[in-house]
Design a protein around this motif. Structure first.
Motif, PDB file in Angstrom:
ATOM      1  N   TYR A   1       0.831  -1.204   0.000  1.00 37.20           N
ATOM      2  CA  TYR A   1       0.000   0.000   0.000  1.00 37.20           C
ATOM      3  C   TYR A   1       0.866   1.256   0.000  1.00 37.20           C
ATOM      4  O   TYR A   1       1.791   1.382   0.803  1.00 37.20           O
ATOM      5  CB  TYR A   1      -0.905  -0.033   1.235  1.00 37.20           C
ATOM      6  CG  TYR A   1      -1.759   1.197   1.459  1.00 37.20           C
ATOM      7  CD1 TYR A   1      -2.422   1.827   0.405  1.00 37.20           C
ATOM      8  CD2 TYR A   1      -1.921   1.717   2.733  1.00 37.20           C
ATOM      9  CE1 TYR A   1      -3.221   2.946   0.626  1.00 37.20           C
ATOM     10  CE2 TYR A   1      -2.729   2.823   2.968  1.00 37.20           C
ATOM     11  CZ  TYR A   1      -3.373   3.436   1.911  1.00 37.20           C
ATOM     12  OH  TYR A   1      -4.154   4.534   2.136  1.00 37.20           O
TER      13      TYR A   1
ATOM     14  N   PRO B   1       0.157   4.980   0.752  1.00 37.88           N
ATOM     15  CA  PRO B   1      -0.835   5.969   1.170  1.00 37.88           C
ATOM     16  C   PRO B   1      -0.648   7.283   0.416  1.00 37.88           C
ATOM     17  O   PRO B   1       0.422   7.573  -0.110  1.00 37.88           O
ATOM     18  CB  PRO B   1      -0.560   6.153   2.659  1.00 37.88           C
ATOM     19  CG  PRO B   1       0.261   4.977   3.068  1.00 37.88           C
ATOM     20  CD  PRO B   1       1.042   4.604   1.853  1.00 37.88           C
ATOM     21  N   GLU B   2      -1.716   8.059   0.385  1.00 41.20           N
ATOM     22  CA  GLU B   2      -1.730   9.303  -0.378  1.00 41.20           C
ATOM     23  C   GLU B   2      -0.622  10.264   0.041  1.00 41.20           C
ATOM     24  O   GLU B   2       0.041  10.865  -0.785  1.00 41.20           O
ATOM     25  CB  GLU B   2      -3.103   9.959  -0.175  1.00 41.20           C
ATOM     26  CG  GLU B   2      -3.337  11.197  -0.976  1.00 41.20           C
ATOM     27  CD  GLU B   2      -4.803  11.605  -0.863  1.00 41.20           C
ATOM     28  OE1 GLU B   2      -5.397  11.423   0.214  1.00 41.20           O
ATOM     29  OE2 GLU B   2      -5.344  12.111  -1.851  1.00 41.20           O
TER      30      GLU B   2
ATOM     31  N   PRO C   1       3.533   8.687   3.921  1.00 35.56           N
ATOM     32  CA  PRO C   1       4.108   8.896   5.261  1.00 35.56           C
ATOM     33  C   PRO C   1       5.355   8.054   5.477  1.00 35.56           C
ATOM     34  O   PRO C   1       5.447   6.921   5.006  1.00 35.56           O
ATOM     35  CB  PRO C   1       2.992   8.430   6.198  1.00 35.56           C
ATOM     36  CG  PRO C   1       2.215   7.442   5.406  1.00 35.56           C
ATOM     37  CD  PRO C   1       2.294   7.900   3.980  1.00 35.56           C
ATOM     38  N   LEU C   2       6.339   8.644   6.158  1.00 36.97           N
ATOM     39  CA  LEU C   2       7.605   7.959   6.440  1.00 36.97           C
ATOM     40  C   LEU C   2       8.086   8.349   7.826  1.00 36.97           C
ATOM     41  O   LEU C   2       7.678   9.379   8.360  1.00 36.97           O
ATOM     42  CB  LEU C   2       8.670   8.394   5.416  1.00 36.97           C
ATOM     43  CG  LEU C   2       8.380   8.176   3.938  1.00 36.97           C
ATOM     44  CD1 LEU C   2       9.346   8.998   3.110  1.00 36.97           C
ATOM     45  CD2 LEU C   2       8.491   6.715   3.588  1.00 36.97           C
ATOM     46  N   TYR C   3       8.953   7.520   8.380  1.00 38.84           N
ATOM     47  CA  TYR C   3       9.586   7.893   9.649  1.00 38.84           C
ATOM     48  C   TYR C   3      10.778   8.782   9.352  1.00 38.84           C
ATOM     49  O   TYR C   3      11.790   8.334   8.824  1.00 38.84           O
ATOM     50  CB  TYR C   3      10.015   6.651  10.421  1.00 38.84           C
ATOM     51  CG  TYR C   3       8.853   5.901  11.006  1.00 38.84           C
ATOM     52  CD1 TYR C   3       8.162   6.419  12.101  1.00 38.84           C
ATOM     53  CD2 TYR C   3       8.427   4.705  10.470  1.00 38.84           C
ATOM     54  CE1 TYR C   3       7.081   5.744  12.645  1.00 38.84           C
ATOM     55  CE2 TYR C   3       7.345   4.025  11.001  1.00 38.84           C
ATOM     56  CZ  TYR C   3       6.674   4.550  12.084  1.00 38.84           C
ATOM     57  OH  TYR C   3       5.605   3.892  12.617  1.00 38.84           O
TER      58      TYR C   3
ATOM     59  N   ASP D   1      13.046  10.089  11.074  1.00 39.84           N
ATOM     60  CA  ASP D   1      14.326   9.943  11.771  1.00 39.84           C
ATOM     61  C   ASP D   1      15.168   8.789  11.228  1.00 39.84           C
ATOM     62  O   ASP D   1      16.226   8.492  11.754  1.00 39.84           O
ATOM     63  CB  ASP D   1      14.093   9.759  13.278  1.00 39.84           C
ATOM     64  CG  ASP D   1      13.110   8.636  13.557  1.00 39.84           C
ATOM     65  OD1 ASP D   1      12.597   8.050  12.584  1.00 39.84           O
ATOM     66  OD2 ASP D   1      12.851   8.352  14.728  1.00 39.84           O
TER      67      ASP D   1
ATOM     68  N   CYS E   1      10.517  -1.908   7.310  1.00 43.92           N
ATOM     69  CA  CYS E   1       9.269  -2.370   6.700  1.00 43.92           C
ATOM     70  C   CYS E   1       9.375  -3.835   6.279  1.00 43.92           C
ATOM     71  O   CYS E   1       8.428  -4.608   6.432  1.00 43.92           O
ATOM     72  CB  CYS E   1       8.904  -1.510   5.499  1.00 43.92           C
ATOM     73  SG  CYS E   1       8.427   0.150   5.962  1.00 43.92           S
TER      74      CYS E   1
ATOM     75  N   CYS F   1       8.314   5.634  -0.298  1.00 43.67           N
ATOM     76  CA  CYS F   1       7.097   5.003   0.196  1.00 43.67           C
ATOM     77  C   CYS F   1       6.575   3.971  -0.797  1.00 43.67           C
ATOM     78  O   CYS F   1       6.055   2.921  -0.410  1.00 43.67           O
ATOM     79  CB  CYS F   1       6.041   6.060   0.499  1.00 43.67           C
ATOM     80  SG  CYS F   1       4.883   5.519   1.752  1.00 43.67           S
TER      81      CYS F   1
ATOM     82  N   GLN G   1       8.541   0.821  -0.378  1.00 47.25           N
ATOM     83  CA  GLN G   1       8.043   0.091   0.791  1.00 47.25           C
ATOM     84  C   GLN G   1       6.900  -0.846   0.434  1.00 47.25           C
ATOM     85  O   GLN G   1       6.785  -1.951   0.980  1.00 47.25           O
ATOM     86  CB  GLN G   1       7.656   1.128   1.848  1.00 47.25           C
ATOM     87  CG  GLN G   1       6.695   0.720   2.919  1.00 47.25           C
ATOM     88  CD  GLN G   1       5.257   0.816   2.492  1.00 47.25           C
ATOM     89  OE1 GLN G   1       4.484  -0.108   2.737  1.00 47.25           O
ATOM     90  NE2 GLN G   1       4.861   1.898   1.835  1.00 47.25           N
TER      91      GLN G   1
END
Ligand SMILES: Nc1ncnc2c1ncn2[C@@H]1O[C@H](COP(=O)(O)OP(=O)(O)OP(=O)(O)O)[C@@H](O)[C@H]1O
Ligand SMILES: [Mg+2]
Lengths: 241, 243
Positions: free
Chosen positions: A78, A80-81, A84-86, A88, A98, A142, A145
């Motif tokens: 997936y 996402p729009e 989003p990532l971490y 740090d 992941c 992303c 991932q």
């Protein structure tokens, strides 16, 4: 592969997705079109198991997302729009994380990460901190991932958003290639992508499907232009409302 | 399994940013500093640590513990990574535990690194080392309780500052409602039963027994119960937010 039946999502009184049904088979790339706020992302969030459904059923490769979310989530990649990532972590560190979450370990994890980095052209930033990435690279990280565990089903929310023209083309090519082996559901605002990538497309407006067909069929419906069809089916709803 | 993966990620994020170092340094400075100044360490003749050293711990922790874990869930909301977590094959419970244990481990390290104080009392006299050990255990339990409270509060909001203020307030209430000056004041006007009841709700009554070498079963239940309730609450909040 993806079977969605009479899916409904209400936020309080607001109906975001209204009795939506569609299916995506292996080897299909379904394009999800629709104006802002149509309910595309909300549908995808339910299909991927992030949002609980209000009504309806979702099956991923024969496994119900509602009854067996763990098993169903394993089959999905997936994007996402908002990508989003971490922040740090480094790109590679994030992908490793992941991959571990996907149950990969040892050399299979290493290979999966290497392959995803290669597929999404991330070699030059592999060791860079995510915080300092440009928007396009964030998006590609992303996307990488979502490919790690070679899932049967891919759900991509605006995968080409924020990419430069070259990368847009690469990602379209990637989706087309992956689509031969997988079932892909992807949303976009770029109508040209429909011709280039999709085997089928639906237009969603106010939570319901207002047009459905192969790109050729849809173009015909619109009298030779997909844009005209889009304009017709989505704005007529607004004037009717 | 996935708890372990999340635990490792969280832990490395504490140490790849200044957070962990800040906690450890500030906590050591404060707890050791207060011991030898306001703790009137030198006035106590018995080489014990409960009045001078441990007494400060809940007061320090009620601010520092929320400061560290305010981002626990608010950050996931703000950056949207909650959407990643929510679609990976991991239960929210594993994610909550992984994050909680990572935060707890950082604090355990901070507590352990105050060992010079223990060396000092052992050098000065013959303290009850069991009481010191159980004091540390008590401190750690107080800390974990505050972390769990902060975890619950941070699940409600994407705003770290709000998470911080609300959690500090809650931890502050839990701390002062058992502290000696407050209890003594209340004894003048309240009945004994209600004061005792209030004191048993606060962390101090349980904590102070631990610093004297006495860890009661009821205290363990108190701490572990609070932690469990807060973590389960975190799970419920995270779930309900998506509905
Ligand atoms: N958590 C939420 N609470 C309340 N309403 C929501 C929530 N999430 C989405 N909505 C509403 O649901 C509707 C559909 O939103 P959604 O994000 O699915 O649209 P979209 O088709 O993805 O639009 P876009 O093209 O802008 O990405 C919108 O009206 C939005 O305001
Ligand atoms: Mg959207």
């Amino acid at each position: 592969m993806i079977e969605v039946n009479s899916l409904t999502k209400r936020f309080g009184h607001k109906v975001a997705v209204d009795n939506l049904s569609f299916s995506v088979k292996k080897g299909e790339v379904l394009g999800f079109l629709g104006p802002n706020g149509a309910g595309k992302s909300t549908t995808m969030r339910m299909v991927t198991g992030f949002l609980p459904v209000t009504e309806g059923s979702i099956e991923i490769g024969g496994v119900s997302m509602i009854a067996k979310p763990m098993a169903a989530k394993k089959k999905i990649g997936y994007l996402p729009e908002s990508a989003p990532l971490y922040n740090d972590m480094t790109v590679k560190g994030f992908l490793k994380f992941c991959a571990s979450m996907r149950g990969l370990g040892g050399s299979s994890r290493k290979d999966a990460v290497e392959k995803a980095i290669e597929t999404c052209f991330l070699q030059s930033v592999a060791h860079q901190s995510i915080e300092t990435l440009s928007k396009g690279y964030r998006h590609r990280t992303c996307l990488a991932q979502s490919l790690l565990h070679d899932p049967e089903v891919l759900v991509l929310d605006e995968p080409t958003d924020g990419l430069d023209p070259n990368q847009k083309r690469e990602v379209r090519k990637l989706i087309r290639n992956l689509g031969k082996e997988k079932a892909i559901l992807f949303s976009t605002h770029i109508l040209e992508e429909v011709h280039e990538v999709c085997t089928r497309a639906v237009i969603v407006d106010q939570g319901t499907i207002v047009a459905d067909g192969t790109p050729e069929e849809l173009t015909k419906q619109g009298g030779g232009s997909l844009y005209d069809l889009f304009h017709k089916v989505t704005t007529s709803e607004i004037t009717a409302a | 399994m996935n708890t372990w993966t999340i635990f490792k990620r969280e832990l490395s994020s504490y140490f790849s940013q200044p957070t962990a170092y800040a906690i450890i340094v500030i906590f050591s400075l404060l707890s050791i500093g207060l011991t030898f100044t306001f703790g009137r360490f030198w006035d106590y003749q018995d080489a014990s640590l409960n009045g001078s050293f441990f007494w400060w711990h809940p007061l320090i922790l009620m601010i520092l513990a929320p400061a560290v874990s305010m981002r626990l869930w608010s950050d996931e909301h703000r950056s949207g990574t909650i959407e990643l977590l929510g679609t990976l094959p991991v239960t929210m419970r594993s994610a909550i535990l992984g994050k909680f244990f990572a935060a707890a481990l950082v604090w355990l390290l901070a507590l352990v690194l105050t060992f010079p104080v223990v060396n000092t009392v052992n050098w000065l006299g013959a303290p009850d080392n069991w009481a010191i050990f159980s004091g540390y255990l008590g401190s750690f339990l107080v800390c974990c309780t505050f972390l769990a409270i902060t975890s619950l509060v941070s699940a409600f909001t994407r705003d770290q500052v709000v998470a911080l203020i609300v959690s500090v307030s809650l931890c502050f209430l839990l701390t002062i409602c058992g502290i000696d000056p407050v209890i003594n004041e209340l004894r003048r006007s309240w009945t004994k039963e209600s004061v005792d009841l209030l004191a048993s709700v606060g962390v101090y009554s349980h904590f102070q027994e631990a610093t004297r070498g006495l860890i009661r079963f009821t205290s363990l239940i108190y701490f572990l119960g609070l932690i469990t309730v807060c973590l389960i609450g975190t799970n419920l909040v995270l779930k309900s937010q998506r509905a």
